[in-house]
Scaffold this active site. Structure first.
Site, PDB file in Angstrom:
ATOM      1  N   GLU A   1       0.837  -1.197   0.000  1.00  0.00           N
ATOM      2  CA  GLU A   1       0.000   0.000   0.000  1.00  0.00           C
ATOM      3  C   GLU A   1       0.875   1.251   0.000  1.00  0.00           C
ATOM      4  O   GLU A   1       0.562   2.260  -0.633  1.00  0.00           O
ATOM      5  CB  GLU A   1      -0.902  -0.028   1.246  1.00  0.00           C
TER       6      GLU A   1
ATOM      7  N   GLU B   1       2.212   1.676  -3.412  1.00  0.00           N
ATOM      8  CA  GLU B   1       1.135   2.186  -4.267  1.00  0.00           C
ATOM      9  C   GLU B   1       0.951   3.686  -4.055  1.00  0.00           C
ATOM     10  O   GLU B   1       0.788   4.457  -5.000  1.00  0.00           O
ATOM     11  CB  GLU B   1      -0.173   1.445  -3.962  1.00  0.00           C
TER      12      GLU B   1
ATOM     13  N   CYS C   1      -8.153  -1.839   4.276  1.00  0.00           N
ATOM     14  CA  CYS C   1      -8.074  -3.037   5.138  1.00  0.00           C
ATOM     15  C   CYS C   1      -9.389  -3.365   5.808  1.00  0.00           C
ATOM     16  O   CYS C   1      -9.580  -4.466   6.289  1.00  0.00           O
ATOM     17  CB  CYS C   1      -7.059  -2.878   6.256  1.00  0.00           C
TER      18      CYS C   1
ATOM     19  N   SER D   1      -7.064   1.973  -2.104  1.00  0.00           N
ATOM     20  CA  SER D   1      -5.849   1.234  -2.431  1.00  0.00           C
ATOM     21  C   SER D   1      -6.248  -0.114  -3.000  1.00  0.00           C
ATOM     22  O   SER D   1      -7.164  -0.768  -2.516  1.00  0.00           O
ATOM     23  CB  SER D   1      -5.030   1.035  -1.164  1.00  0.00           C
TER      24      SER D   1
ATOM     25  N   LYS E   1     -15.272  -9.396   8.002  1.00  0.00           N
ATOM     26  CA  LYS E   1     -14.260 -10.284   7.416  1.00  0.00           C
ATOM     27  C   LYS E   1     -14.900 -11.568   6.908  1.00  0.00           C
ATOM     28  O   LYS E   1     -14.372 -12.225   6.019  1.00  0.00           O
ATOM     29  CB  LYS E   1     -13.187 -10.598   8.455  1.00  0.00           C
TER      30      LYS E   1
ATOM     31  N   GLU F   1     -15.968 -10.605   3.606  1.00  0.00           N
ATOM     32  CA  GLU F   1     -14.834 -10.344   2.725  1.00  0.00           C
ATOM     33  C   GLU F   1     -14.266 -11.631   2.152  1.00  0.00           C
ATOM     34  O   GLU F   1     -13.979 -11.723   0.958  1.00  0.00           O
ATOM     35  CB  GLU F   1     -13.753  -9.584   3.496  1.00  0.00           C
TER      36      GLU F   1
ATOM     37  N   GLU G   1     -14.008 -12.096  -5.679  1.00  0.00           N
ATOM     38  CA  GLU G   1     -12.655 -11.696  -6.128  1.00  0.00           C
ATOM     39  C   GLU G   1     -11.566 -12.396  -5.336  1.00  0.00           C
ATOM     40  O   GLU G   1     -10.417 -12.423  -5.751  1.00  0.00           O
ATOM     41  CB  GLU G   1     -12.437 -10.183  -5.945  1.00  0.00           C
TER      42      GLU G   1
ATOM     43  N   CYS H   1     -10.198  -1.588  14.554  1.00  0.00           N
ATOM     44  CA  CYS H   1     -10.470  -3.023  14.675  1.00  0.00           C
ATOM     45  C   CYS H   1     -10.713  -3.449  16.114  1.00  0.00           C
ATOM     46  O   CYS H   1     -11.475  -4.376  16.366  1.00  0.00           O
ATOM     47  CB  CYS H   1      -9.303  -3.814  14.124  1.00  0.00           C
TER      48      CYS H   1
END
Ligand SMILES: Cc1cc2nc3c(=O)[nH]c(=O)nc-3n(C[C@H](O)[C@H](O)[C@H](O)COP(=O)(O)O)c2cc1C
Ligand code: FES
Lengths: 638, 157, 403
Positions: free
Chosen positions: A308, A311, A335, A355, A394, A397, A402, A565
């Site tokens: 990241e 990037e 994230c 990102s 999560k 996710e 993907e 988190c």
């Protein structure tokens, strides 16, 4: 542009309607009241509940939650106020004159008991068959009031079908007590707006738009509603059975990775005060349960920082040095899967700011089914990857289509802190007393930079430590004392910092094929911001839309959950600002003791780039495995 | 839903918002206006209204389900509502209900097959001095007898 | 729809009044004098709660704010109440004039009439009436030449919810929310519509004010008892020959009222609508007044043929349906009371359980969030108490007629 002048919370229910006097010296700032015939002074505007708590007088509550605006609907907190005919709800009564309060008169006790009996009469289910057994506020109230039978009967058939359409959140409205905490969480705290009360009177229930399954509406899966539900009406979609089955299957190589926040909070599930890290103990427990390998998600967090961060430098290079017009700056962190889905739904035009780097969990998953089986000589089809996360999103996710770049489902199961604690208990283990142990190779122990991902501002701090060192060639300790970037720490909803780049160094070898030099960065002031909770994210995004201060930022960290988190939807219940603060302290305390505190110094990570991701950060291998794309979901509900 | 239908709804919402203001306190009048024109507030209309008033669709839905006069599903073209509160109940609402159900071949709460008439109860119409009473769309009728009620309903059949 | 206008007779509200005269008179007075007149009249709110009107106006007047609102509560949803309908149809001048006077006194610039959805058929004529007032400068800017006094009235239509008559639920509804009562304090006089000081008054309260302003509080005090000043409109319906709206002085005996409306064989009288209390014949010599039987003005008469259990069931069904459902005692409590009625019908209710329910009813009265749950146990308690013999000898059957 529409201005957001429509706050949902009604005027009288907004927090601190009567402003609490901040200086007790001011005339009239303190009110002298009596609670149970004891004289006390409280600041003007304090609620009766706050006044009682300050004076160690217990008032039962149910709909009240410290994080949320006042509701005053459950009525279990009623007290007697002299001179008033009816009882008053302590949670919502601001003290403005010298009242006399009785908190345990016979009238009060009888009323509370009756109200409790009413709630129980409509609460379907048995405590021993419930995820919240022993951690349920309704159950605790029943115990407090010595309920030994149902005075007004007990519902014996479920009224609602359980909605487990969502990967993250399960809704069982049969257990709902209509405290509306989830509504206030969803609409006021998070400004997502999925849940509201439907119908009126006895037919009222909490529902979604046109009663659609949760998976079909614009839920971002943050799970904050779960954390604030007093009963078992909301809970996470639990994969324990499948995980046990995998562990019991000798064919399967079951790997678990553990995120930074669960270790700082899991002790709470075993009766410890918030603020104890149990990293080593948890590792031991996981091995005893039968996981074949225990890895540290922080390793992948270090990897994320590299990807990241690179990037970011690339984006800045393109925009500032080469003057390319279509580069999306500021770059947003990616994230937090709740945040990502929030953006996809509500600000789809902004997804090119995200990102492309996957979250640590998913990066790790991709490695665990490619790099890892290669060096271990295992068939990746036999690998089962579990991720212990503080997060409900999560779970969603790892099920995104993907996330299969390894050729398999990169992460098979997302497990919350609560569910892991349950597994440890099922295995007959008392966690706090276990010996400590470390993480397995080839990834080993990670850096402190990865660890602080757990707190709001942590991703930013970790990224800055690396980016600033790479760019200036200077030690971060020379810029920020002890490498602690204080301006991005803390619990302020939105934080902003400017860091001038006064000198630049040589481009390090690992990215020198991407960027020839850093001269273009010299003299630039790096502008960064941090926002946690999607309501704060919304404010920042609106500001960017309007071309405000945040539109000039270079990098912004967003976390869907308040506190980051460590306040995630998979963390131990209850939650409040104090608990979140203690968890953050535990994380920062542990971080100070680690050998490595900057991602790019992680020796195992350097090895990974040498041996596997051979064309460096943002190179072709990493692009295939570690980066992803996003979907413009929009907010229309079909 | 067809595109023209959608843009028609959007136009109507814009018109109503121009009249009542672009803030949440316009919600009830806007819903009323949409319902007046389309007889119900579709999920599309609800989301459009939510978007324009900057609130969440579920809040619009929540408000609609709270108020008994707002419909999320289409009803018959004519709404026949009979008062079921105490005085009308005493003064023979049951006989009227039975007569209407017989005549229309539907039960209370149902709509005729040709979508012309929906039969419903409502709470006190405020016409207890002339009970029993009922409302057909926006008009009210008092001192009813079963025959009179049937006659009135037959006019719109 | 209604009969001829102004064919009613009564000492105060139905006495002669000319449109605009209260406004004209008030604008010539100071705000303090108006408040004094109101205070001296002893007028209490006619919406049911009986809160002194002058205090409410005074508190709103004293609140400091750039904008204030005056709301006329025309949500009249209490079963058995219809006086506000009559006032709005036949005497709109009384209501609207008093709103202008109120606007002047408390410093409001906007008046809102919250008209219940069931009265939508009045909307056009009321709007026409307001237009007429605008034309004659009784509304608008610099009303009747009073520099700087601007006030206008708009009508907001309810959508079918009884609880929206509760003033804070009404304000929530105006703001586009579910009609759920707010926490109090803060009270609307400080934090009301849009967070601004707001005064909510019943239609009849306002109508009375117009007369008091024109004719003076001393005149008004001539009527009524020493503790209950003036007159009251009564919506009388049920088993009697002449149901309708009556203007009566406070202090009248219930038995006299029954005689007046031609009620025969009366067994029971429900005073104050569904949320009021039900009296049996031994209590008919009590008087209608704040000090004895206070009421929002609804009287429903039941003769010997009626089954009081069915009456009670109708009331409880009403509350179960109309409770907003936010607070526990009202949402579930009313269901339990209704269940009990059904248990009586099926001969299943034990006296032991009834005792628990009476305690529950007490809890609802003191612990519910708003007036709905605080008053819905009234009919339950009073009917069960006053008609014990009838109810517990009752066996089956579903008709009102109990031969
Ligand atoms: C459930 C409930 C319904 C009410 N309905 C009405 C109503 O329809 N009309 C009304 O004027 N007041 C109604 N009230 C009383 C109002 O809350 C408020 O007291 C009144 O509007 C104040 O006006 P007043 O002071 O002029 O009486 C209701 C109260 C409750 C608790
Ligand atoms: S905690 Fe006060 S009403 Fe629920």
């Amino acid at each position: 542009m529409r201005k957001n002048n429509n706050v949902r919370a009604p005027e009288s229910q907004k927090r601190l309607k009567v402003k609490i006097a901040d200086n007790p010296e001011d005339i009239g700032a303190m009110v002298h009241i009596e609670i149970n015939e004891k004289k006390v002074s409280v600041p003007l505007g304090t609620t009766i509940l706050e006044a009682c708590r300050k004076n160690q007088i217990h008032i039962p509550t149910l709909c009240h939650h410290d994080d949320l605006c006042i509701a005053g609907v459950c009525r279990v907190c009623v007290v007697e106020v002299e001179g008033m005919k009816t009882l008053q709800a302590a949670c919502s009564f601001p003290i403005t004159n010298p009242v006399k309060i009785k908190t345990t008169s016979p009238r009060v006790r009888r009323a509370r008991k009756n109200i409790l009996d009413l709630l129980l009469s409509e609460h379907y289910g048995e405590c021993y068959a419930c995820v919240r057994n022993n951690n349920c506020e309704l159950q605790a109230l029943a115990k407090e009031y010595g309920v030994d039978h149902y005075n007004f009967g007990h519902i014996d058939k479920p009224k609602f079908q359980v909605d487990n359409s969502s990967y993250a959140v399960v809704r069982d409205m049969n257990k709902c007590v209509l405290c509306k905490r989830c509504v206030r969480t969803c609409i006021d705290l998070q400004e997502v707006g999925v849940l509201e009360a439907i119908n009126r009177g006895e037919a009222t229930y909490i529902g979604t738009f046109f009663d659609k399954p949760l998976a079909d509406v614009i839920c971002i899966n943050c799970g904050q509603c779960i954390n604030r539900c007093p009963t078992g009406a909301l809970h996470a979609n639990d994969p324990r059975d499948e995980i046990w089955a995998a562990i019991d299957d000798p064919e399967k190589h079951v790997i678990i990775q553990t995120a930074p926040s669960p270790r700082a909070a899991i002790g709470e599930e075993f009766g410890l005060e918030p603020g104890h890290s149990l990293t080593g103990e948890m590792n031991t427990a996981l091995r005893r349960i039968g996981f074949d390998a225990v890895f540290d998600t922080n390793f992948a967090a270090d990897l994320t920082v590299m990807e990241e961060g690179t990037e970011l430098l690339l984006r800045l290079y393109k925009a500032l040095a080469k003057g390319e017009p279509d580069v999306a700056i500021p770059q947003f962190t990616s994230c937090s899967p709740g945040w990502v889905k929030y953006l996809e739904h509500f600000y789809p035009d902004f997804i090119n700011h995200l990102s492309s780097a996957k979250s640590p969990q998913q990066m790790f998953g991709a490695l665990l089914k490619t790099f890892y089986p290669k060096i271990k000589n295992i068939d990746p089809a036999n690998i089962v990857t579990v991720a212990v996360m503080p997060c409900a999103a999560k779970k969603f996710e790892c099920n995104r289509p993907e996330m299969t770049d390894s050729g398999y489902k990169d992460i098979d199961y997302g497990l919350t802190t609560r569910e892991l604690a349950q597994m440890i208990k099922e295995a007959g283990i008392y966690l706090p007393e276990l010996p400590k142990s470390g993480f397995d190779d080839p990834f080993g122990d990670a850096t402190g930079a990865g660890l602080i991902f757990g707190a709001t501002g942590g991703v930013m701090e970790a990224a800055l430590r690396t980016v600033l060192e790479l760019v200036t060639g200077d030690k971060i300790e020379n810029i920020f004392e002890n490498a602690e970037i204080k301006p991005v720490r803390g619990f302020e909803g939105i934080r902003y910092a400017e860091i001038p780049v006064t000198k630049v160094g040589k481009v390090p070898g690992i990215i020198s094929h991407l960027i020839p030099d850093f001269e273009w960065l010299k003299g630039i002031t790096l502008k960064v911001a941090v926002a946690h909770g999607t309501a704060n994210a919304k404010k920042v995004l609106e500001d960017i839309k309007n071309g405000g201060k945040f539109s000039h930022c270079h990098f912004i960290e967003f976390m869907a959950c308040p506190g980051g988190c460590l306040g995630g939807g998979g963390q131990p219940i209850p939650t409040n600002a104090e608990i979140r603060r203690k968890r953050a302290e535990a994380i920062y305390k542990e971080e100070r003791t680690l050998n490595y505190r900057k991602s790019h110094e992680n020796p195992k990570l350097i090895r990974l780039y040498n041996e596997f991701l051979t064309d460096g950060p943002c190179g072709s291998v990493s692009h295939k495995l570690l980066h992803t794309t996003y979907t413009k979901r929009g907010s229309f509900i079909v | 839903m067809f595109v023209e239908e959608k843009s028609d709804i959007i136009d109507e919402i814009d018109k109503l918002i121009a009249k009542y203001g672009r803030n949440r306190s316009a919600l009830l009048p806007v819903l009323h206006g949409i319902q007046k024109k389309y007889r119900y507030i579709s999920d599309f209309a609800q989301q459009e209204i939510a978007k324009k008033l900057n609130i969440h669709p579920v809040e619009v839905y929540s408000v609609i389900t709270f108020y008994s006069f707002l419909n999320k599903e289409p009803k018959g073209r004519n709404l026949v509502r009979i008062c079921k509160s105490i005085v009308c109940d005493m003064k023979g609402k049951d006989a009227i209900v039975k007569a209407l159900e017989r005549e229309l071949g539907i039960k209370m709460g149902e709509t005729t097959k040709d979508k012309k008439i929906t039969l419903e109860y409502l709470n006190c119409l405020g016409l207890c001095d002339k009970a029993p009473a009922m409302a057909i769309n926006d008009r009210v009728y008092t001192n009813l007898t079963p025959e009179k009620a049937v006659e009135l309903v037959n006019k719109i059949k | 729809m209604e009969g001829v206008k102004h064919n009613r007779f009564g000492p105060v509200i139905f006495s002669k009044y000319e449109r605009g005269s209260a406004i004209e008179r008030a604008l010539a007075m100071s705000r303090e004098d108006i408040l004094f007149e109101l205070k001296n009249s002893g007028l209490k709110g006619r919406g049911g709660a009986g809160f002194p009107t002058s205090t409410k106006w005074m508190l709103t007047a004293a609140a400091i704010s750039d904008k204030k609102y005056l709301i006329c509560n025309a949500d009249e949803g209490e079963p058995g109440t219809f006086k506000d309908r009559v006032l709005l149809i036949e005497y709109p001048e009384l209501v609207f004039d008093a709103m202008v006077v109120g606007g002047y006194t408390i410093g409001a610039t906007e008046g809102i009439v919250y008209l219940r959805g069931e009265y939508e058929y009045l909307l056009d004529s009321l709007n026409d009436y307001l237009n007429g007032m605008r034309k004659d400068n009784l509304l608008g800017e610099n009303i009747l030449g009073k520099k700087g006094f601007n006030f206008d009235i708009r009508i907001f239509l309810g959508e079918g919810s009884y609880v929206c008559g509760e003033e804070t639920a009404l304000i929530e509804s105006l703001e586009g929310h579910r009609g759920e009562a707010r926490n109090r304090p803060p009270y609307p006089v400080n934090t009301g519509f849009m967070g601004k000081p707001t005064c909510v008054n019943n239609v009849e309260t306002l109508a009375t004010i117009s007369h008091i302003i024109v004719k003076g509080s001393e005149w008004y005090k001539n009527f009524g008892t020493s503790k209950s000043k003036g007159t009251k409109l009564f919506s009388i319906s049920g088993d009697c020959e002449k149901p309708g709206v009556y203007e009566l002085e406070w202090g009248m005996k219930i038995s006299d009222v029954l005689k007046l409306v031609g009620a025969k064989d009366t067994k029971a009288v429900q005073i104050g609508g569904a949320s009021g209390v039900c009296l049996n014949s031994s209590q008919f010599d009590r008087t209608l007044a704040y000090e004895d039987v206070p009421t929002g003005g609804s009287i429903i008469i039941f003769n010997k043929k009626r089954s009081m259990l069915k009456v009670l069931k109708n009331f409880m069904e009403f509350f179960v349906e109309e409770s907003c459902g936010q607070c526990t005692p009202c949402r579930i409590g009313n269901v339990k009371l209704l269940e009990a009625v059904k248990m009586i019908e099926e001969n299943k209710l034990t006296f032991g359980y009834l005792k628990k329910l009476k305690e529950l009813a007490e809890t609802m009265k003191i612990a519910s969030k708003c007036g709905l749950g605080q008053s819905s146990p009234n009919p339950f308690l009073s009917i069960i108490e006053n008609f014990k013999e009838e109810i517990f000898n009752y066996a089956g059957g579903g008709e009102y007629a109990k031969e």
